[in-house]
Design a protein around this motif. Sequence first.
Motif, PDB file in Angstrom:
ATOM      1  N   ALA A 185     -39.251   6.868  11.530  1.00 19.00           N
ATOM      2  CA  ALA A 185     -38.335   7.720  10.764  1.00 19.00           C
ATOM      3  C   ALA A 185     -39.106   8.782   9.999  1.00 19.00           C
ATOM      4  CB  ALA A 185     -37.514   6.860   9.804  1.00 19.00           C
ATOM      5  N   GLU A 186     -40.283   8.388   9.445  1.00 20.54           N
ATOM      6  CA  GLU A 186     -41.087   9.352   8.695  1.00 20.54           C
ATOM      7  C   GLU A 186     -41.584  10.466   9.609  1.00 20.54           C
ATOM      8  OE1 GLU A 186     -41.429   6.126   8.655  1.00 20.54           O
ATOM      9  OE2 GLU A 186     -40.925   5.542   6.599  1.00 20.54           O
ATOM     10  N   ALA A 187     -42.012  10.109  10.794  1.00 17.55           N
ATOM     11  CA  ALA A 187     -42.518  11.110  11.725  1.00 17.55           C
ATOM     12  C   ALA A 187     -41.391  12.027  12.206  1.00 17.55           C
ATOM     13  CB  ALA A 187     -43.190  10.429  12.914  1.00 17.55           C
ATOM     14  N   ALA A 188     -40.199  11.456  12.383  1.00 16.73           N
ATOM     15  CA  ALA A 188     -39.059  12.262  12.811  1.00 16.73           C
ATOM     16  C   ALA A 188     -38.704  13.304  11.750  1.00 16.73           C
ATOM     17  CB  ALA A 188     -37.863  11.357  13.094  1.00 16.73           C
ATOM     18  N   PHE A 189     -38.759  12.873  10.493  1.00 12.81           N
ATOM     19  CA  PHE A 189     -38.453  13.824   9.420  1.00 12.81           C
ATOM     20  C   PHE A 189     -39.520  14.908   9.331  1.00 12.81           C
ATOM     21  CE2 PHE A 189     -38.621  15.269   4.988  1.00 12.81           C
ATOM     22  CZ  PHE A 189     -37.331  15.750   4.858  1.00 12.81           C
ATOM     23  N   GLU A 190     -40.777  14.534   9.492  1.00 11.36           N
ATOM     24  CA  GLU A 190     -41.857  15.521   9.455  1.00 11.36           C
ATOM     25  C   GLU A 190     -41.700  16.540  10.574  1.00 11.36           C
ATOM     26  OE1 GLU A 190     -44.223  16.188   7.280  1.00 11.36           O
ATOM     27  OE2 GLU A 190     -43.327  14.659   6.002  1.00 11.36           O
ATOM     28  N   GLU A 191     -41.227  16.084  11.744  1.00 11.95           N
ATOM     29  CA  GLU A 191     -41.002  17.008  12.850  1.00 11.95           C
ATOM     30  C   GLU A 191     -39.860  17.976  12.516  1.00 11.95           C
ATOM     31  OE1 GLU A 191     -41.308  18.814  16.640  1.00 11.95           O
ATOM     32  OE2 GLU A 191     -42.672  17.712  15.324  1.00 11.95           O
ATOM     33  N   LEU A 192     -38.801  17.435  11.929  1.00 14.81           N
ATOM     34  CA  LEU A 192     -37.703  18.302  11.489  1.00 14.81           C
ATOM     35  C   LEU A 192     -38.196  19.353  10.497  1.00 14.81           C
ATOM     36  CD1 LEU A 192     -34.578  16.006  10.867  1.00 14.81           C
ATOM     37  CD2 LEU A 192     -34.694  17.989  12.381  1.00 14.81           C
ATOM     38  N   ARG A 193     -38.995  18.923   9.541  1.00 14.00           N
ATOM     39  CA  ARG A 193     -39.475  19.854   8.522  1.00 14.00           C
ATOM     40  C   ARG A 193     -40.417  20.892   9.118  1.00 14.00           C
ATOM     41  NH1 ARG A 193     -41.973  17.409   3.109  1.00 14.00           N
ATOM     42  NH2 ARG A 193     -43.555  16.672   4.566  1.00 14.00           N
ATOM     43  N   ARG A 194     -41.260  20.470  10.086  1.00 14.95           N
ATOM     44  CA  ARG A 194     -42.183  21.411  10.714  1.00 14.95           C
ATOM     45  C   ARG A 194     -41.423  22.506  11.475  1.00 14.95           C
ATOM     46  NH1 ARG A 194     -44.104  22.625  15.430  1.00 14.95           N
ATOM     47  NH2 ARG A 194     -42.862  21.020  16.467  1.00 14.95           N
ATOM     48  N   VAL A 195     -40.423  22.089  12.236  1.00 16.29           N
ATOM     49  CA  VAL A 195     -39.650  23.056  13.016  1.00 16.29           C
ATOM     50  C   VAL A 195     -38.824  23.969  12.098  1.00 16.29           C
ATOM     51  CG1 VAL A 195     -37.832  23.314  14.751  1.00 16.29           C
ATOM     52  CG2 VAL A 195     -39.559  21.533  15.010  1.00 16.29           C
TER      53      VAL A 195
ATOM     54  N   ALA B 216     -29.982  13.338  12.822  1.00 16.69           N
ATOM     55  CA  ALA B 216     -30.989  14.082  13.577  1.00 16.69           C
ATOM     56  C   ALA B 216     -32.279  13.278  13.715  1.00 16.69           C
ATOM     57  CB  ALA B 216     -31.270  15.416  12.885  1.00 16.69           C
ATOM     58  N   LYS B 217     -32.658  12.586  12.656  1.00 19.16           N
ATOM     59  CA  LYS B 217     -33.841  11.743  12.724  1.00 19.16           C
ATOM     60  C   LYS B 217     -33.662  10.659  13.782  1.00 19.16           C
ATOM     61  CE  LYS B 217     -35.172  10.123   8.764  1.00 19.16           C
ATOM     62  NZ  LYS B 217     -35.074   9.637   7.368  1.00 19.16           N
ATOM     63  N   GLY B 218     -32.458  10.078  13.833  1.00 16.69           N
ATOM     64  CA  GLY B 218     -32.200   9.046  14.834  1.00 16.69           C
ATOM     65  C   GLY B 218     -32.315   9.576  16.247  1.00 16.69           C
ATOM     66  N   ILE B 219     -31.862  10.799  16.472  1.00 19.72           N
ATOM     67  CA  ILE B 219     -31.959  11.412  17.805  1.00 19.72           C
ATOM     68  C   ILE B 219     -33.420  11.599  18.186  1.00 19.72           C
ATOM     69  CG2 ILE B 219     -31.485  13.515  19.121  1.00 19.72           C
ATOM     70  CD1 ILE B 219     -28.926  13.810  17.402  1.00 19.72           C
ATOM     71  N   ILE B 220     -34.227  12.120  17.237  1.00 22.95           N
ATOM     72  CA  ILE B 220     -35.652  12.342  17.507  1.00 22.95           C
ATOM     73  C   ILE B 220     -36.354  11.015  17.759  1.00 22.95           C
ATOM     74  CG2 ILE B 220     -37.808  13.183  16.509  1.00 22.95           C
ATOM     75  CD1 ILE B 220     -36.138  15.243  14.963  1.00 22.95           C
TER      76      ILE B 220
END
Length: 236
Positions: free
Chosen positions: A203-213, A191-195
């Motif tokens: 990668a850090e920002a992608a994970f933060e977006e996942l966690r926020r949502v 999922a991080k790769g898709i974002i």
Amino acid sequence: MEATMMVTPRLARELAGLGRLGADSSTESVLRGLTTALAAGVPGCSGGSAEQWRGDRVLVSGSHSELITLAEEERELGEGPAVEARIAGRRVSTGDVLRERRWPGYASLATRCGVRSVLVLPIQVDAVLLVIGLYSVRADAFPAQGSAELGDMLAEQVRVSMANLWEFEEARTDAAQLHEALAGRAVIDQAKGIIMSTSGCSAEAAFEELRRVSQHHQVKVADLAKLLVEEHNRAS
């Protein structure tokens, strides 16, 4: 009947085999194996039952379905050799249920299953109480002296078997949890790769977006990641 005749070589082999566990081993399968071993290995024994008590929760197994029913009906009746053995914490037997006066309501339950004599052995294993019942279609099948020796042997073998089983189940649970954690980590990475590919973020920002949502929608990060990957695959 001599005392030693209740503990036969066949019974010893069968009980020792309970400690051999496989991928499909469970508490129920071990208890069923125990009751089957008693029915096959104890002279005069026609069948067996086993109740595992953890507090007020009980798991019942048996060599024959009729004996499972008998154990459950005895518990509902509130009287009988297994009930007394569990409450008193000692071995209880009756040579003939038709002559028994201690439990007037139990005789009809037992004779309906073809049972004449009963031996019940309570075995404490840590916080668990096992109530093992042996049943015979003959009267006076279980002599007192032989019952004591059988009880000692059963207590030793059952404690070892149950301890092995609980260690095995704990290891199996740990392995399943580790597998689930690794699978969750893998899908989160996807999922991080898709974002990252769609937004150009790190990668850090992608994970933060996942966690926020995930926090906004009150779902686990791994569950959200799985939905995102599935939606991405469908759209591809």
